[in-house]
Design a protein around this motif. Structure first.
Motif, mmCIF file in Angstrom:
data_model
loop_
_atom_site.group_PDB
_atom_site.id
_atom_site.type_symbol
_atom_site.label_atom_id
_atom_site.label_comp_id
_atom_site.label_asym_id
_atom_site.label_seq_id
_atom_site.Cartn_x
_atom_site.Cartn_y
_atom_site.Cartn_z
ATOM 1 N N ASN A 121 0.823 -1.205 0.000
ATOM 2 C CA ASN A 121 0.000 0.000 0.000
ATOM 3 C C ASN A 121 0.859 1.257 0.000
ATOM 4 O OD1 ASN A 121 -2.336 -1.478 -0.053
ATOM 5 N ND2 ASN A 121 -2.877 -1.130 2.096
ATOM 6 N N ILE A 122 1.916 1.252 0.792
ATOM 7 C CA ILE A 122 2.795 2.419 0.849
ATOM 8 C C ILE A 122 3.430 2.671 -0.512
ATOM 9 C CG2 ILE A 122 4.932 3.333 1.854
ATOM 10 C CD1 ILE A 122 4.173 1.774 4.438
ATOM 11 N N ARG A 123 3.903 1.612 -1.150
ATOM 12 C CA ARG A 123 4.522 1.762 -2.473
ATOM 13 C C ARG A 123 3.504 2.217 -3.515
ATOM 14 N NH1 ARG A 123 8.189 -3.805 -2.374
ATOM 15 N NH2 ARG A 123 9.886 -2.986 -1.046
ATOM 16 N N ASN A 124 2.314 1.653 -3.470
ATOM 17 C CA ASN A 124 1.301 2.024 -4.446
ATOM 18 C C ASN A 124 0.888 3.484 -4.324
ATOM 19 O OD1 ASN A 124 1.217 -0.517 -5.628
ATOM 20 N ND2 ASN A 124 -0.435 -1.261 -4.307
ATOM 21 N N ARG A 125 0.816 3.992 -3.098
ATOM 22 C CA ARG A 125 0.489 5.401 -2.903
ATOM 23 C C ARG A 125 1.511 6.315 -3.587
ATOM 24 N NH1 ARG A 125 -3.135 7.119 1.046
ATOM 25 N NH2 ARG A 125 -3.954 5.534 2.483
ATOM 26 N N GLU A 126 2.754 5.852 -3.671
ATOM 27 C CA GLU A 126 3.838 6.691 -4.179
ATOM 28 C C GLU A 126 4.181 6.405 -5.639
ATOM 29 O OE1 GLU A 126 7.159 6.234 -1.541
ATOM 30 O OE2 GLU A 126 6.034 6.904 0.223
ATOM 31 N N MET A 127 3.390 5.563 -6.280
ATOM 32 C CA MET A 127 3.727 5.080 -7.606
ATOM 33 C C MET A 127 3.979 6.213 -8.607
ATOM 34 S SD MET A 127 1.524 2.435 -9.968
ATOM 35 C CE MET A 127 1.371 1.322 -8.559
ATOM 36 N N HIS A 128 3.239 7.291 -8.510
ATOM 37 C CA HIS A 128 3.356 8.374 -9.486
ATOM 38 C C HIS A 128 3.985 9.638 -8.893
ATOM 39 C CE1 HIS A 128 1.054 5.875 -12.169
ATOM 40 N NE2 HIS A 128 0.055 5.797 -11.298
ATOM 41 N N MET A 129 4.642 9.491 -7.762
ATOM 42 C CA MET A 129 5.288 10.637 -7.120
ATOM 43 C C MET A 129 6.761 10.693 -7.519
ATOM 44 S SD MET A 129 3.579 10.219 -3.309
ATOM 45 C CE MET A 129 4.354 11.699 -2.650
ATOM 46 N N GLY A 130 7.230 11.876 -7.856
ATOM 47 C CA GLY A 130 8.609 12.016 -8.308
ATOM 48 C C GLY A 130 9.424 13.022 -7.529
ATOM 49 N N ASP A 131 8.964 13.378 -6.321
ATOM 50 C CA ASP A 131 9.675 14.406 -5.555
ATOM 51 C C ASP A 131 10.949 13.891 -4.911
ATOM 52 O OD1 ASP A 131 7.958 12.837 -3.928
ATOM 53 O OD2 ASP A 131 8.134 14.292 -2.294
ATOM 54 N N ARG A 132 11.076 12.564 -4.752
ATOM 55 C CA ARG A 132 12.257 11.980 -4.119
ATOM 56 C C ARG A 132 12.645 10.709 -4.877
ATOM 57 N NH1 ARG A 132 12.392 14.371 1.144
ATOM 58 N NH2 ARG A 132 10.379 15.178 1.831
ATOM 59 N N PRO A 133 13.950 10.411 -4.954
ATOM 60 C CA PRO A 133 14.388 9.225 -5.708
ATOM 61 C C PRO A 133 13.860 7.905 -5.162
ATOM 62 C CG PRO A 133 16.243 10.697 -5.271
ATOM 63 C CD PRO A 133 15.087 11.204 -4.464
ATOM 64 N N ASP A 134 13.532 7.872 -3.866
ATOM 65 C CA ASP A 134 13.122 6.605 -3.266
ATOM 66 C C ASP A 134 11.612 6.404 -3.233
ATOM 67 O OD1 ASP A 134 13.124 8.775 -1.472
ATOM 68 O OD2 ASP A 134 13.232 7.467 0.266
ATOM 69 N N ARG A 135 10.852 7.263 -3.908
ATOM 70 C CA ARG A 135 9.402 7.095 -3.925
ATOM 71 C C ARG A 135 9.029 5.746 -4.546
ATOM 72 N NH1 ARG A 135 6.872 9.816 -0.091
ATOM 73 N NH2 ARG A 135 6.931 12.080 -0.343
ATOM 74 N N GLY A 136 8.163 5.045 -3.851
ATOM 75 C CA GLY A 136 7.736 3.733 -4.316
ATOM 76 C C GLY A 136 8.728 2.629 -4.030
ATOM 77 N N ASN A 137 9.846 2.963 -3.373
ATOM 78 C CA ASN A 137 10.908 1.990 -3.124
ATOM 79 C C ASN A 137 11.107 1.695 -1.645
ATOM 80 O OD1 ASN A 137 11.507 1.912 -5.886
ATOM 81 N ND2 ASN A 137 12.956 3.598 -5.724
ATOM 82 N N GLY A 138 10.169 2.096 -0.800
ATOM 83 C CA GLY A 138 10.336 1.898 0.630
ATOM 84 C C GLY A 138 10.417 0.431 1.019
ATOM 85 N N THR A 139 11.136 0.164 2.098
ATOM 86 C CA THR A 139 11.341 -1.216 2.561
ATOM 87 C C THR A 139 10.829 -1.454 3.978
ATOM 88 O OG1 THR A 139 13.546 -0.777 3.494
ATOM 89 C CG2 THR A 139 13.447 -1.348 1.155
ATOM 90 N N VAL A 140 10.441 -0.395 4.679
ATOM 91 C CA VAL A 140 10.146 -0.499 6.112
ATOM 92 C C VAL A 140 8.704 -0.100 6.400
ATOM 93 C CG1 VAL A 140 10.761 0.293 8.426
ATOM 94 C CG2 VAL A 140 12.555 0.019 6.688
ATOM 95 N N CYS A 141 8.018 -0.925 7.155
ATOM 96 C CA CYS A 141 6.743 -0.576 7.756
ATOM 97 C C CYS A 141 6.551 -1.497 8.951
ATOM 98 C CB CYS A 141 5.587 -0.708 6.757
ATOM 99 S SG CYS A 141 5.312 -2.379 6.167
#
Length: 363
Positions: free
Chosen positions: A34-54
């Motif tokens: 869910n966290i990755r999907n929320r960020e799928m189209h965000m480009g403000d940071r290089p790690d958007r959609g690439n998180g590993t921690v929850c």
């Protein structure tokens, strides 16, 4: 510590959870998908959609105790680094982060640990609750970079709300000490801060200090010391990593050094925002080379642990390619077994060294 049927208990001594929650706007109670999907189209940071921690992935990986940070830099005029323009603003951000941890406690996601009795109680709780129940992840509060202490009185205020570890610096210039990619000694105010930290028995985290700052801090601070997320300069020769001399000093003080999983700290070939972990074949096993080096210096495995720094302003694009989420820290068991580490050594790395450090210094 009794092992669960599938996974060994893990202590991770460095996670920037509140920074991710407040500044990255990640709801860490959600699933990683869910966290990755929320960020799928965000480009403000290089790690958007690439998180590993929850929090669900922490529970999945049996990571029941973490050292969780507050992090807020003051950026002086002329500095290229992002940060707040006054200590008061930086302090306010750390308080927003602190309140996020409190909110996680209210809904049963986390539990703050501030003393030895709370630690032992949490270990019993985590080890005995049914595995399919939602467990509250224990956290010890740490401040990464002391810029937000407007003056030394703020240290005492922070101690009262549970802060137990402090690193004087982060990246770039700092109000109390210069940090990574810089040179120079501690600021005069740092000595006052260290004196008060010693009175309170707080843990000094030497991570990010310059070489000069490291020597000053180790010589002047008489309280407990650790290096929450550091690798070895002999293998990755840049200022961010620890020299053999520094490692020797930490070992002599009974410190624990947490191995970190940022690729540029694991492999000298890796260049931020340019390199690809898969193309360079940077895997979890690379960190074991750093642990091996420290074990050879110490003569045993009593001074190493995990301080992953995962999602510390990077994600899978800058993590070992065989790690999808933080739950994959469990893969180190097989890797260490293949490298000849015994069961007690693996327990040391996964949790025992951090727990023994806390038991010695919190008794």
């Amino acid at each position: 510590m009794k092992k669960l049927e599938k996974n060994r208990f893990i202590v991770d001594a460095h996670l920037d959870l509140a920074m991710n929650a407040i500044e990255w706007n990640r709801d860490l109670s959600e699933t990683i998908d869910n966290i990755r999907n929320r960020e799928m189209h965000m480009g403000d940071r290089p790690d958007r959609g690439n998180g590993t921690v929850c929090l669900p992935e922490l529970r999945k990986g049996n990571i029941g105790l973490v050292v969780a940070t507050q992090l807020s830099r003051v950026s002086p005029l002329g500095s290229p680094l992002k940060g707040w323009h006054s200590p008061q603003q930086a302090w306010a951000m750390t308080q927003a982060q602190r309140i996020w941890y409190q909110e996680m406690e209210k809904i049963g996601e986390m539990k703050q640990i501030t003393n030895l009795q709370e630690l032992e109680n949490h270990l019993v709780y985590w080890n005995n609750i049914e595995s399919d129940d939602k467990k509250a992840v224990g956290y010890i509060l740490s401040l990464e970079g002391a810029d937000s202490f407007v003056n030394v009185d703020y240290l005492h205020e922070a101690y009262d709300y549970g802060l137990r570890a402090v690193g004087l610096s982060h990246f770039g210039p700092g109000r109390y000490a210069p940090g990574t990619k810089m040179t120079g000694p501690l600021a005069p105010e740092a000595r006052i801060l260290l004196k008060e930290m010693g009175k309170l028995g707080m843990i000094l985290d030497v991570t990010h200090l310059t070489d000069e700052g490291f020597e000053e801090a180790m010589d002047s601070y008489e309280g407990p010391v650790w290096a929450s997320h550091h690798n070895v300069r002999q293998l990755v020769p840049n200022q961010r990593q620890l020299t053999d001399r520094q490692l020797g000093k930490l070992i002599a003080r009974g410190a624990v050094i947490g191995g970190m999983l940022d690729c540029w700290a694991m492999d000298i070939r890796f260049i931020d925002a340019v390199s690809d972990p898969w193309q360079l074949d940077i895997k979890l096993e690379k960190l074991v080379d750093h642990w091996d080096h420290i074990c050879q210096l110490a003569g045993n495995s009593n001074f190493i642990g995990i301080g992953s720094d995962l999602d510390g302003i990077f994600g899978t694009e800058q993590s070992p390619w065989d790690l999808n989420t933080i739950a994959d820290l469990q893969k180190f068991e097989w890797i260490l077994q293949q490298r000849g580490y015994k069961e007690d050594d693996i327990d040391n790395i996964f949790h025992a060294n951090w727990l023994n450090f806390l038991r010695r210094n919190w008794k």
